[in-house]
Design a protein around this motif. Structure first.
Motif, PDB file in Angstrom:
ATOM      1  N   UNK A 118       0.833  -1.207   0.000  1.00  0.00           N
ATOM      2  CA  UNK A 118       0.000   0.000   0.000  1.00  0.00           C
ATOM      3  C   UNK A 118       0.868   1.258   0.000  1.00  0.00           C
ATOM      4  N   UNK A 119       1.971   1.229   0.734  1.00  0.00           N
ATOM      5  CA  UNK A 119       2.871   2.380   0.763  1.00  0.00           C
ATOM      6  C   UNK A 119       3.516   2.619  -0.599  1.00  0.00           C
ATOM      7  N   UNK A 120       3.869   1.529  -1.297  1.00  0.00           N
ATOM      8  CA  UNK A 120       4.467   1.666  -2.625  1.00  0.00           C
ATOM      9  C   UNK A 120       3.483   2.308  -3.598  1.00  0.00           C
ATOM     10  N   UNK A 121       2.187   1.986  -3.457  1.00  0.00           N
ATOM     11  CA  UNK A 121       1.182   2.616  -4.321  1.00  0.00           C
ATOM     12  C   UNK A 121       1.084   4.113  -4.034  1.00  0.00           C
ATOM     13  N   UNK A 122       1.240   4.491  -2.763  1.00  0.00           N
ATOM     14  CA  UNK A 122       1.184   5.910  -2.410  1.00  0.00           C
ATOM     15  C   UNK A 122       2.313   6.693  -3.072  1.00  0.00           C
ATOM     16  N   UNK A 123       3.463   6.038  -3.255  1.00  0.00           N
ATOM     17  CA  UNK A 123       4.593   6.711  -3.900  1.00  0.00           C
ATOM     18  C   UNK A 123       4.271   7.137  -5.322  1.00  0.00           C
ATOM     19  N   UNK A 124       3.352   6.445  -5.964  1.00  0.00           N
ATOM     20  CA  UNK A 124       3.021   6.712  -7.363  1.00  0.00           C
ATOM     21  C   UNK A 124       1.964   7.791  -7.509  1.00  0.00           C
ATOM     22  N   UNK A 125       1.378   8.244  -6.391  1.00  0.00           N
ATOM     23  CA  UNK A 125       0.350   9.272  -6.467  1.00  0.00           C
ATOM     24  C   UNK A 125       0.947  10.613  -6.863  1.00  0.00           C
ATOM     25  N   UNK A 126       0.094  11.503  -7.351  1.00  0.00           N
ATOM     26  CA  UNK A 126       0.548  12.834  -7.754  1.00  0.00           C
ATOM     27  C   UNK A 126       1.056  13.623  -6.559  1.00  0.00           C
ATOM     28  N   UNK A 127       0.411  13.424  -5.403  1.00  0.00           N
ATOM     29  CA  UNK A 127       0.841  14.091  -4.178  1.00  0.00           C
ATOM     30  C   UNK A 127       1.127  13.030  -3.117  1.00  0.00           C
ATOM     31  N   UNK A 128       2.283  12.367  -3.214  1.00  0.00           N
ATOM     32  CA  UNK A 128       2.587  11.271  -2.282  1.00  0.00           C
ATOM     33  C   UNK A 128       2.855  11.795  -0.880  1.00  0.00           C
ATOM     34  N   UNK A 129       2.731  10.948   0.120  1.00  0.00           N
ATOM     35  CA  UNK A 129       3.072  11.363   1.475  1.00  0.00           C
ATOM     36  C   UNK A 129       4.575  11.571   1.612  1.00  0.00           C
ATOM     37  N   UNK A 130       4.954  12.203   2.689  1.00  0.00           N
ATOM     38  CA  UNK A 130       6.363  12.382   2.987  1.00  0.00           C
ATOM     39  C   UNK A 130       6.853  11.156   3.743  1.00  0.00           C
ATOM     40  N   UNK A 131       7.844  10.459   3.194  1.00  0.00           N
ATOM     41  CA  UNK A 131       8.443   9.313   3.868  1.00  0.00           C
ATOM     42  C   UNK A 131       9.608   9.812   4.718  1.00  0.00           C
ATOM     43  N   UNK A 132       9.591   9.465   5.993  1.00  0.00           N
ATOM     44  CA  UNK A 132      10.619   9.907   6.935  1.00  0.00           C
ATOM     45  C   UNK A 132      11.376   8.694   7.448  1.00  0.00           C
ATOM     46  N   UNK A 133      12.660   8.642   7.155  1.00  0.00           N
ATOM     47  CA  UNK A 133      13.533   7.547   7.580  1.00  0.00           C
ATOM     48  C   UNK A 133      14.158   7.921   8.922  1.00  0.00           C
ATOM     49  N   UNK A 134      13.838   7.145   9.979  1.00  0.00           N
ATOM     50  CA  UNK A 134      14.328   7.482  11.318  1.00  0.00           C
ATOM     51  C   UNK A 134      15.510   6.610  11.736  1.00  0.00           C
ATOM     52  N   UNK A 135      16.142   5.927  10.783  1.00  0.00           N
ATOM     53  CA  UNK A 135      17.294   5.087  11.115  1.00  0.00           C
ATOM     54  C   UNK A 135      18.538   5.945  11.312  1.00  0.00           C
ATOM     55  N   UNK A 136      19.623   5.318  11.665  1.00  0.00           N
ATOM     56  CA  UNK A 136      20.890   6.011  11.848  1.00  0.00           C
ATOM     57  C   UNK A 136      21.568   6.237  10.492  1.00  0.00           C
TER      58      UNK A 136
END
Length: 423
Positions: free
Chosen positions: A22-40
């Motif tokens: 589902x997250x991968x589909x969101x990446x393809x949207x015209x206005x995708x969400x902001x993905x925040x990587x909290x790793x080191x």
């Protein structure tokens, strides 16, 4: 008191989780969400979701406000989905309205073959050198990489070019061009800090190159040991400069640079100085990109006046004496040149509000700044709606043969002598 596992399960029951597909589909949207990587950092360097920003979990509370609006959709992820669960809970507590944690984290994301990208990162020495930039959310590593990719051209290595070149080099601008055909003279050393006593008689462009490269080995300095003319301006500007810093010391060069920059679509950071007064503005012509390396045409509200909008004709010589005739306080070009460097960095990074349509006046004796609004002239012969000048003219004859000041510049509150040609 609950243990880690119990606390994790409780947090996951209180937040939204999203599966990788589902997250991968969101990446393809015209206005995708902001993905925040909290790793080191070392985990981020091994690959991340395309378009994601890196905010380590330990810095989340202090940095996220400058990176994301509270109303924007956010997908937080880590390696396996545990740290991101706690991060999502934290964001909700901070008032973020639409937050989800990526179930299974990037490990599951990679296992399912979804896209990842390896960051182009800074080396350890670069991270140390630019560490104070990396702490600024508006710059960060992506911004520093953008600066290293930037190309800024300096017209003149004199009073204004000296401080501008040093601060641009220190900031990590990857390529700096210098156009100057003059040689270092003893009278320069009171203000032209990029040169030194042992370089008297040396070409200014070469002297500046030596100083800059000693300051920062990341910077490539391209020297044009020649005066800017109608014959070479297209060749020099065609090398793909993102921003031009104008430190010219004569009106023919200023008018030539203006016309060429309009036709090439390159913003110009203008500055001039005289005795105790200095000023700076940004001439951003129609078609100039908003940030270094950004292709395309700027929005209409990004456009501003060009030099000819203010001064279709040069002022009389008696209203624009040179610094050799009237003098200049040695520190003044340091102030104005530093402002020019600041404006050039803002343009290169695509941040802040550049001095487009605004003239900043500095009075060194009063220690005061004044801002004057400048307006684009629709009837401007070069950048106006129906240009009448479409090719280079004889600028020396033009500047010597005309004596009237510009009503447009005077109406805007700027005296012709305050936008002189002194460096």
């Amino acid at each position: 008191m609950p243990g880690y596992r119990e606390l994790l399960n409780q947090v996951k029951s209180e937040i939204d989780e999203i599966e990788g597909r589902a997250a991968a589909r969101l990446l393809e949207e015209e206005d995708p969400p902001l993905f925040v990587d909290v790793r080191e950092r070392d985990e981020w360097d091994e690959g991340h979701i395309p378009g994601a920003i890196h905010v380590p979990r330990g810095n989340l509370e202090s940095r996220i406000e400058n990176a994301a609006d509270r109303s924007r959709r956010i997908v937080v992820y880590c390696a396996s989905g545990n740290r991101s669960a706690f991060a999502a809970k934290t964001l909700e507590a901070l008032g973020y309205e639409d937050v989800a944690s990526l179930a299974g984290g990037i490990v599951d994301w990679k296992r399912n073959g979804f896209p990842t990208q390896l960051p182009r990162g800074l080396g350890e020495d670069q991270r140390r050198r630019y560490s104070r930039h990396l702490l600024i959310p508006e710059v960060g590593e992506d911004g520093q990489l953008k600066l290293l990719d930037s190309r800024i051209l300096l017209i003149g290595a004199g009073g204004l070019g000296s401080p501008a070149s040093l601060y641009l080099a220190a900031a990590g601008v990857g390529t700096i061009g210098i156009v100057d055909d003059d040689a270092v003279d003893a009278t320069n050393l009171q203000r032209q800090i990029v040169h030194s006593s042992e370089r008297l008689g040396e070409p200014k462009a070469e002297s500046a190159k030596r100083t800059i490269e000693a300051l920062n080995p990341d910077v490539n300095v391209k020297v044009f040991q020649e005066r800017l003319t109608s014959e070479n301006v297209d060749r020099i500007l065609a090398e793909g400069w993102d921003v031009i810093v104008d430190g010219a010391d004569n009106f023919p060069t200023r008018y030539l640079l203006n016309d060429a920059s309009v036709w090439h679509g390159i913003p110009v950071v203008h500055g001039s100085i005289y005795r105790f007064e200095g000023q700076a503005t940004v001439f951003k012509p129609r078609g100039a990109a908003s940030a270094a390396g950004q292709a395309g045409v700027a929005r209409p509200d990004d456009w501003g006046p060009c030099y000819r909008c203010l001064f279709p004709q040069p002022p009389p010589p008696e209203l624009a004496p040179s610094c050799a005739e009237g003098g200049v306080l040695g520190v003044l070009p340091g102030v104005v040149g530093s402002i020019q460097a600041n404006e050039a960095l803002k343009l290169a990074l695509g941040i802040g509000e550049p001095l487009v349509g605004r003239l900043l006046l500095f009075d060194a004796l009063a220690g005061s700044f004044t801002e004057v609004t400048l307006r684009r002239d629709p009837a401007c012969p070069v950048c106006g709606d129906s240009p009448t000048i479409t090719e280079y003219v004889d600028y020396v004859e033009f500047c010597q043969g005309l004596r009237a000041g510009s009503a447009v510049g005077e109406a805007a509150g700027a005296r012709p002598e305050n936008l002189g040609a002194h460096a």
